[in-house]
Every structure is written in C-alpha cells, then in structure tokens.
Design a protein around this motif. Structure first.
Motif, PDB file in Angstrom:
ATOM      1  N   MET A 197      11.577 -29.346  31.817  1.00  0.00           N
ATOM      2  CA  MET A 197      12.535 -30.178  32.558  1.00  0.00           C
ATOM      3  C   MET A 197      13.063 -31.307  31.689  1.00  0.00           C
ATOM      4  SD  MET A 197      10.653 -30.314  36.283  1.00  0.00           S
ATOM      5  CE  MET A 197      11.879 -31.438  36.931  1.00  0.00           C
ATOM      6  N   MET A 198      12.184 -31.920  30.862  1.00  0.00           N
ATOM      7  CA  MET A 198      12.642 -33.003  29.973  1.00  0.00           C
ATOM      8  C   MET A 198      13.641 -32.472  28.946  1.00  0.00           C
ATOM      9  SD  MET A 198       9.067 -35.103  29.343  1.00  0.00           S
ATOM     10  CE  MET A 198       9.882 -36.205  28.183  1.00  0.00           C
ATOM     11  N   ALA A 199      13.365 -31.262  28.421  1.00  0.00           N
ATOM     12  CA  ALA A 199      14.304 -30.689  27.455  1.00  0.00           C
ATOM     13  C   ALA A 199      15.641 -30.371  28.117  1.00  0.00           C
ATOM     14  CB  ALA A 199      13.697 -29.422  26.847  1.00  0.00           C
ATOM     15  N   SER A 200      15.598 -29.857  29.347  1.00  0.00           N
ATOM     16  CA  SER A 200      16.850 -29.568  30.051  1.00  0.00           C
ATOM     17  C   SER A 200      17.634 -30.838  30.341  1.00  0.00           C
ATOM     18  CB  SER A 200      16.530 -28.819  31.344  1.00  0.00           C
ATOM     19  OG  SER A 200      15.869 -27.601  31.088  1.00  0.00           O
ATOM     20  N   ALA A 201      16.923 -31.908  30.744  1.00  0.00           N
ATOM     21  CA  ALA A 201      17.604 -33.173  31.021  1.00  0.00           C
ATOM     22  C   ALA A 201      18.232 -33.756  29.756  1.00  0.00           C
ATOM     23  CB  ALA A 201      16.610 -34.168  31.635  1.00  0.00           C
ATOM     24  N   GLU A 202      17.531 -33.637  28.637  1.00  0.00           N
ATOM     25  CA  GLU A 202      18.081 -34.148  27.377  1.00  0.00           C
ATOM     26  C   GLU A 202      19.313 -33.352  26.959  1.00  0.00           C
ATOM     27  OE1 GLU A 202      16.535 -35.069  22.802  1.00  0.00           O
ATOM     28  OE2 GLU A 202      15.202 -34.216  24.328  1.00  0.00           O
ATOM     29  N   ALA A 203      19.249 -32.028  27.138  1.00  0.00           N
ATOM     30  CA  ALA A 203      20.417 -31.221  26.785  1.00  0.00           C
ATOM     31  C   ALA A 203      21.604 -31.534  27.683  1.00  0.00           C
ATOM     32  CB  ALA A 203      20.056 -29.736  26.880  1.00  0.00           C
ATOM     33  N   PHE A 204      21.348 -31.734  28.990  1.00  0.00           N
ATOM     34  CA  PHE A 204      22.433 -32.068  29.912  1.00  0.00           C
ATOM     35  C   PHE A 204      23.056 -33.421  29.559  1.00  0.00           C
ATOM     36  CE2 PHE A 204      23.889 -34.066  33.869  1.00  0.00           C
ATOM     37  CZ  PHE A 204      24.817 -33.133  34.276  1.00  0.00           C
ATOM     38  N   SER A 205      22.203 -34.393  29.197  1.00  0.00           N
ATOM     39  CA  SER A 205      22.729 -35.712  28.813  1.00  0.00           C
ATOM     40  C   SER A 205      23.583 -35.624  27.555  1.00  0.00           C
ATOM     41  CB  SER A 205      21.565 -36.677  28.600  1.00  0.00           C
ATOM     42  OG  SER A 205      22.026 -37.929  28.140  1.00  0.00           O
ATOM     43  N   LYS A 206      23.144 -34.778  26.615  1.00  0.00           N
ATOM     44  CA  LYS A 206      23.901 -34.616  25.366  1.00  0.00           C
ATOM     45  C   LYS A 206      25.267 -34.002  25.639  1.00  0.00           C
ATOM     46  CE  LYS A 206      23.594 -32.400  20.849  1.00  0.00           C
ATOM     47  NZ  LYS A 206      22.756 -31.543  19.956  1.00  0.00           N
ATOM     48  N   HIS A 207      25.292 -32.933  26.476  1.00  0.00           N
ATOM     49  CA  HIS A 207      26.576 -32.286  26.792  1.00  0.00           C
ATOM     50  C   HIS A 207      27.491 -33.220  27.582  1.00  0.00           C
ATOM     51  CE1 HIS A 207      25.423 -28.547  25.064  1.00  0.00           C
ATOM     52  NE2 HIS A 207      24.433 -28.304  25.937  1.00  0.00           N
ATOM     53  N   ALA A 208      26.930 -34.019  28.488  1.00  0.00           N
ATOM     54  CA  ALA A 208      27.752 -34.967  29.251  1.00  0.00           C
ATOM     55  C   ALA A 208      28.373 -36.025  28.336  1.00  0.00           C
ATOM     56  CB  ALA A 208      26.899 -35.622  30.338  1.00  0.00           C
ATOM     57  N   HIS A 209      27.577 -36.488  27.352  1.00  0.00           N
ATOM     58  CA  HIS A 209      28.112 -37.475  26.407  1.00  0.00           C
ATOM     59  C   HIS A 209      29.227 -36.863  25.563  1.00  0.00           C
ATOM     60  CE1 HIS A 209      28.076 -41.096  23.948  1.00  0.00           C
ATOM     61  NE2 HIS A 209      27.927 -40.345  22.847  1.00  0.00           N
ATOM     62  N   GLU A 210      29.084 -35.596  25.140  1.00  0.00           N
ATOM     63  CA  GLU A 210      30.135 -34.944  24.362  1.00  0.00           C
ATOM     64  C   GLU A 210      31.411 -34.781  25.170  1.00  0.00           C
ATOM     65  OE1 GLU A 210      28.458 -31.311  23.058  1.00  0.00           O
ATOM     66  OE2 GLU A 210      27.139 -32.208  21.545  1.00  0.00           O
ATOM     67  N   VAL A 211      31.278 -34.399  26.443  1.00  0.00           N
ATOM     68  CA  VAL A 211      32.468 -34.265  27.292  1.00  0.00           C
ATOM     69  C   VAL A 211      33.157 -35.601  27.489  1.00  0.00           C
ATOM     70  CG1 VAL A 211      33.232 -33.673  29.619  1.00  0.00           C
ATOM     71  CG2 VAL A 211      31.590 -32.208  28.447  1.00  0.00           C
ATOM     72  N   MET A 212      32.363 -36.687  27.634  1.00  0.00           N
ATOM     73  CA  MET A 212      32.946 -38.024  27.808  1.00  0.00           C
ATOM     74  C   MET A 212      33.715 -38.448  26.569  1.00  0.00           C
ATOM     75  SD  MET A 212      32.413 -41.498  27.030  1.00  0.00           S
ATOM     76  CE  MET A 212      30.701 -41.642  26.576  1.00  0.00           C
ATOM     77  N   LYS A 245      35.100 -36.450  24.426  1.00  0.00           N
ATOM     78  CA  LYS A 245      36.253 -35.573  24.248  1.00  0.00           C
ATOM     79  C   LYS A 245      37.435 -36.025  25.082  1.00  0.00           C
ATOM     80  CE  LYS A 245      37.599 -30.727  24.615  1.00  0.00           C
ATOM     81  NZ  LYS A 245      37.145 -29.337  24.950  1.00  0.00           N
ATOM     82  N   TYR A 246      37.187 -36.432  26.311  1.00  0.00           N
ATOM     83  CA  TYR A 246      38.293 -36.808  27.217  1.00  0.00           C
ATOM     84  C   TYR A 246      38.443 -38.325  27.377  1.00  0.00           C
ATOM     85  CZ  TYR A 246      38.151 -31.906  28.528  1.00  0.00           C
ATOM     86  OH  TYR A 246      38.175 -30.534  28.509  1.00  0.00           O
ATOM     87  N   LYS A 247      37.863 -39.122  26.470  1.00  0.00           N
ATOM     88  CA  LYS A 247      37.898 -40.582  26.611  1.00  0.00           C
ATOM     89  C   LYS A 247      39.296 -41.148  26.373  1.00  0.00           C
ATOM     90  CE  LYS A 247      35.821 -44.769  24.717  1.00  0.00           C
ATOM     91  NZ  LYS A 247      34.842 -45.324  23.729  1.00  0.00           N
ATOM     92  N   ASP A 248      39.972 -40.695  25.325  1.00  0.00           N
ATOM     93  CA  ASP A 248      41.261 -41.273  24.929  1.00  0.00           C
ATOM     94  C   ASP A 248      42.452 -40.493  25.432  1.00  0.00           C
ATOM     95  OD1 ASP A 248      39.826 -43.203  23.539  1.00  0.00           O
ATOM     96  OD2 ASP A 248      39.779 -41.997  21.701  1.00  0.00           O
ATOM     97  N   LYS A 249      42.284 -39.489  26.299  1.00  0.00           N
ATOM     98  CA  LYS A 249      43.395 -38.679  26.797  1.00  0.00           C
ATOM     99  C   LYS A 249      43.979 -39.314  28.044  1.00  0.00           C
ATOM    100  CE  LYS A 249      42.208 -34.207  24.839  1.00  0.00           C
ATOM    101  NZ  LYS A 249      42.021 -32.750  25.124  1.00  0.00           N
ATOM    102  N   LYS A 250      45.300 -39.137  28.210  1.00  0.00           N
ATOM    103  CA  LYS A 250      45.980 -39.644  29.386  1.00  0.00           C
ATOM    104  C   LYS A 250      45.916 -38.600  30.500  1.00  0.00           C
ATOM    105  CE  LYS A 250      47.122 -43.374  27.167  1.00  0.00           C
ATOM    106  NZ  LYS A 250      46.540 -44.680  27.513  1.00  0.00           N
ATOM    107  N   TRP A 251      46.368 -38.992  31.702  1.00  0.00           N
ATOM    108  CA  TRP A 251      46.280 -38.096  32.844  1.00  0.00           C
ATOM    109  C   TRP A 251      47.201 -36.903  32.707  1.00  0.00           C
ATOM    110  CZ3 TRP A 251      50.683 -37.157  35.576  1.00  0.00           C
ATOM    111  CH2 TRP A 251      51.755 -38.023  35.368  1.00  0.00           C
ATOM    112  N   TYR A 252      48.345 -37.078  31.966  1.00  0.00           N
ATOM    113  CA  TYR A 252      49.278 -35.972  31.820  1.00  0.00           C
ATOM    114  C   TYR A 252      48.878 -35.007  30.714  1.00  0.00           C
ATOM    115  CZ  TYR A 252      50.949 -39.208  28.251  1.00  0.00           C
ATOM    116  OH  TYR A 252      51.027 -40.077  27.209  1.00  0.00           O
ATOM    117  N   GLN A 253      47.812 -35.327  29.949  1.00  0.00           N
ATOM    118  CA  GLN A 253      47.352 -34.456  28.885  1.00  0.00           C
ATOM    119  C   GLN A 253      46.265 -33.475  29.345  1.00  0.00           C
ATOM    120  OE1 GLN A 253      46.074 -37.188  25.890  1.00  0.00           O
ATOM    121  NE2 GLN A 253      48.145 -37.455  25.029  1.00  0.00           N
ATOM    122  N   PHE A 254      45.818 -33.598  30.560  1.00  0.00           N
ATOM    123  CA  PHE A 254      44.780 -32.675  31.075  1.00  0.00           C
ATOM    124  C   PHE A 254      45.387 -31.342  31.443  1.00  0.00           C
ATOM    125  CE2 PHE A 254      42.712 -36.778  31.641  1.00  0.00           C
ATOM    126  CZ  PHE A 254      41.477 -36.504  31.125  1.00  0.00           C
TER     127      PHE A 254
END
Length: 349
Positions: free
Chosen positions: A323-338, A340-349
């Motif tokens: 469970m700890m490994a799964s939580a760490e992997a989920f946190s890592k993927h969530a940070h990567e997604v954040m 990736k889409y941090k500097d994009k505008k609403w019309y770029q989605f």
C-alpha cells in the motif's frame, strides 16, 4: 422406422431416417425380402424416396407416433447365428420377435413424425408431410440432448440445453410443460453422457467412475425412497443354543469367561488379608500417558496458533508495504500531471 416414405403412400414400409448437421432430413426406403429364408441370400435394396424435410440446426432425434399420439416401438428382430449350435431351450427363448405393424390399418390412416434439432422441434403429419406444430426451443444457446420419453402415461419431448436448462414439451402439440435451470455445462463429460429415460429420469457421468441420477417428476420423487436398494438386510441376532453336557465334554468349542467370574470372590471365596490386592487408580501408566498426551496436545495447538499469528503478521507487513508503494507511485504520477498542465491555459486543453 415403419412409416410412410412418400406423400402418396397408402401403407407403411421400412424406412431409414437420416438427419444431417445442416438440418436436412432425408427418408430412404428399405426394400426387404418377402420371406425370412431369402434374407441370407438376397440383399436389402435402399433407394431414396425423394422426401426432404428441413429444420433449423443439426438434427438430434426422431420419433414416430400413431394416430392416437402413442409412441410406436421401433422394429427389430432378435438375431440368430445360422452357424451356431442348435439348442432346444435357446431356440424357444430366442424366437423372432417383431414389434413393427404389419399394415396401415394397425397404425391408422396417418402418423405423427417428431423431429428435434439443436434449435427447434417440428411435428409432421404423414403421409401428407404437413408441418402441424413448430416450437423454437432456444435462440441464444443450443440443445445437447433430446429424447422422446414416456411420462405419467403420456409422451413428451425432453431436452437438455447447453445453458443448463431442462425442458419438456408435450406431444404432438409441442406445448411447453417444464423449463428449469438445473446445471450449467462446465464439463464436456456431462455433455457427452447426458441422456433421458422414461418416467421423468435422467442420467449422466459426473466423474469417470460416478453416475449422477436425477428426476424431474414429482411422482418419481415421492416414490424414490421405496425404490432405493439396501446393501445389507437387517436380521435379528439369534438366541444362543443350549449347550449339552456331551457337547461340552467331547470337543466342544471354547467358551469365553469373565475374569471376575473365574477368580472373583463369588467363586473362589474371600481372599486372605496378607494377599496383595490390585487397586486401580488414576496414577497408573494409563493416567500418566493420558496426562502427557494432553500436555503435548496443548503445546502443539499453542505452537500452531503462534505460527498462524506470525504468518498473519507477515502478510500484514507485506500488504502495508504494498500500500505504501502504491501511494508513493500515485503521488508521483499526480505530481507529474500537475507539472504538465500547470502553465497551460483553458483553451489549450
């Protein structure tokens, strides 16, 4: 079977009904020699009658009913070896037996031919070959077995479907009488060995050495206990015979005596005070063995319980780490997604 091969036939004759995997039914005429003496020398002439009937799905079974709706017996003869030894008793027991009608008057002016395939059942009137009744048994599945059996002094069509349903249809009207989900076919042994018998019974091989028997008739179910056989017949224990004096004196079999009866005070008299006497108690060898066995059993159970507790704790540690490994992997993927889409505008989605 003995039936009308063509539309214009006025009498029944020996016919061979052939069903194909594409739902085609072909009737072949069998011309047999007139006398039994010519059967050994003349051959049977087989000719197509020109009658072809069609159904949906591969053909499974045929049956013939007379004008009253009674199932007709299939014709057969008891075969005898012409070169075998002649025995008077065997000859009388093995005489020719014919169960086929001799003329159309015995069968009435028409017959009912019942044909069942993997998908549907049809009833034809002979010799006109008019289809009287049609019943589509299944559309999503297919039949594994179909038999025309007798049930409660009537005739019905029993079917076993691949989805596990057992169905019965009345004859000749093909009216549904029973449709119950019995057993989904998960083993091909059941599909190959399933068969229906008369009076609402069915059989199949549940294993290579076991036969499963079932019934779908309430009357058969009520009388099932009376039909079960007994492996042993209960018999009361006979009384012991009186032992005569001469039998005991000259070579009689030995008798079993009780120790107290032979050496007890009632027979031998009261023992002397100086004579040692055995007093049974719980502190003997039997008691020590019982106590030791109880302690060993308690220790064994305690050891098994500790092993199970350790095993469960180990499994809990493994699940926690997973469970700890799964939580760490989920946190890592969530940070990567954040990111990736941090500097994009609403019309770029």
């Amino acid at each position: 079977m003995e039936s009308f091969a063509r539309k214009n036939d006025s009498a029944v004759s020996s016919c061979l009904w052939v069903g194909t995997g594409l739902g085609m039914v072909i009737i072949l005429s069998l011309n047999l020699p007139a006398s039994d003496d010519l059967r050994q020398s003349e051959s049977v002439v087989v000719s197509p009658s020109g009658t072809v009937l069609t159904l949906k799905g591969a053909v499974l079974t045929f049956a013939c009913l007379d004008c009253m709706g009674t199932l007709t017996h299939r014709p057969y003869e008891v075969w005898r070896d012409p070169h075998g030894a002649d025995d008077g008793d065997k000859t009388r027991k093995r005489k020719l037996v014919m169960h086929s009608p001799s003329s159309s008057q015995d069968m009435g002016d028409h017959q009912f031919a019942v044909i069942c395939s993997e998908k549907q059942a049809k009833v034809f009137s002979l010799p006109s070959q008019t289809c009287l009744y049609v019943h589509n048994i299944t559309e999503t599945s297919f039949l594994l077995r179909a038999d025309v059996v007798t049930l409660c002094n009537s005739v019905c069509l029993a079917c076993f479907c691949a989805n596990g349903h057992i169905m019965t249809l009345s004859l000749p009207s093909l009216r549904p009488l029973l449709d119950i989900n019995y057993l989904p076919v998960t083993d091909m042994r059941i599909a190959r060995t399933f068969c229906f018998t008369n009076e609402g019974q069915a059989l199949y091989l549940s294993s290579p050495t076991e036969i499963q028997r079932l019934t779908y008739s309430q009357e058969m179910c009520d009388n099932l206990q009376d039909m079960l056989g007994d492996l042993f017949t209960p018999v009361e224990t006979p009384e012991a015979q009186n032992r005569g004096f001469l039998k005991g004196l000259f070579g009689g079999s030995g008798q079993a005596f009780d120790r107290e009866e032979l050496f007890g005070e009632a027979t031998a008299g009261k023992a002397s005070r100086s004579l040692a006497q055995h007093i049974p108690g719980s502190g003997g060898i039997e008691g020590v063995r019982g106590a030791a066995g109880g302690v060993i059993g308690d220790l064994t159970r305690a050891r098994i319980a500790l092993d199970e507790r350790g095993q469960k704790l180990g499994e809990l540690d493994e699940r926690t780490a997973s469970m700890m490994a799964s939580a760490e992997a989920f946190s890592k993927h969530a940070h990567e997604v954040m990111l990736k889409y941090k500097d994009k505008k609403w019309y770029q989605f």
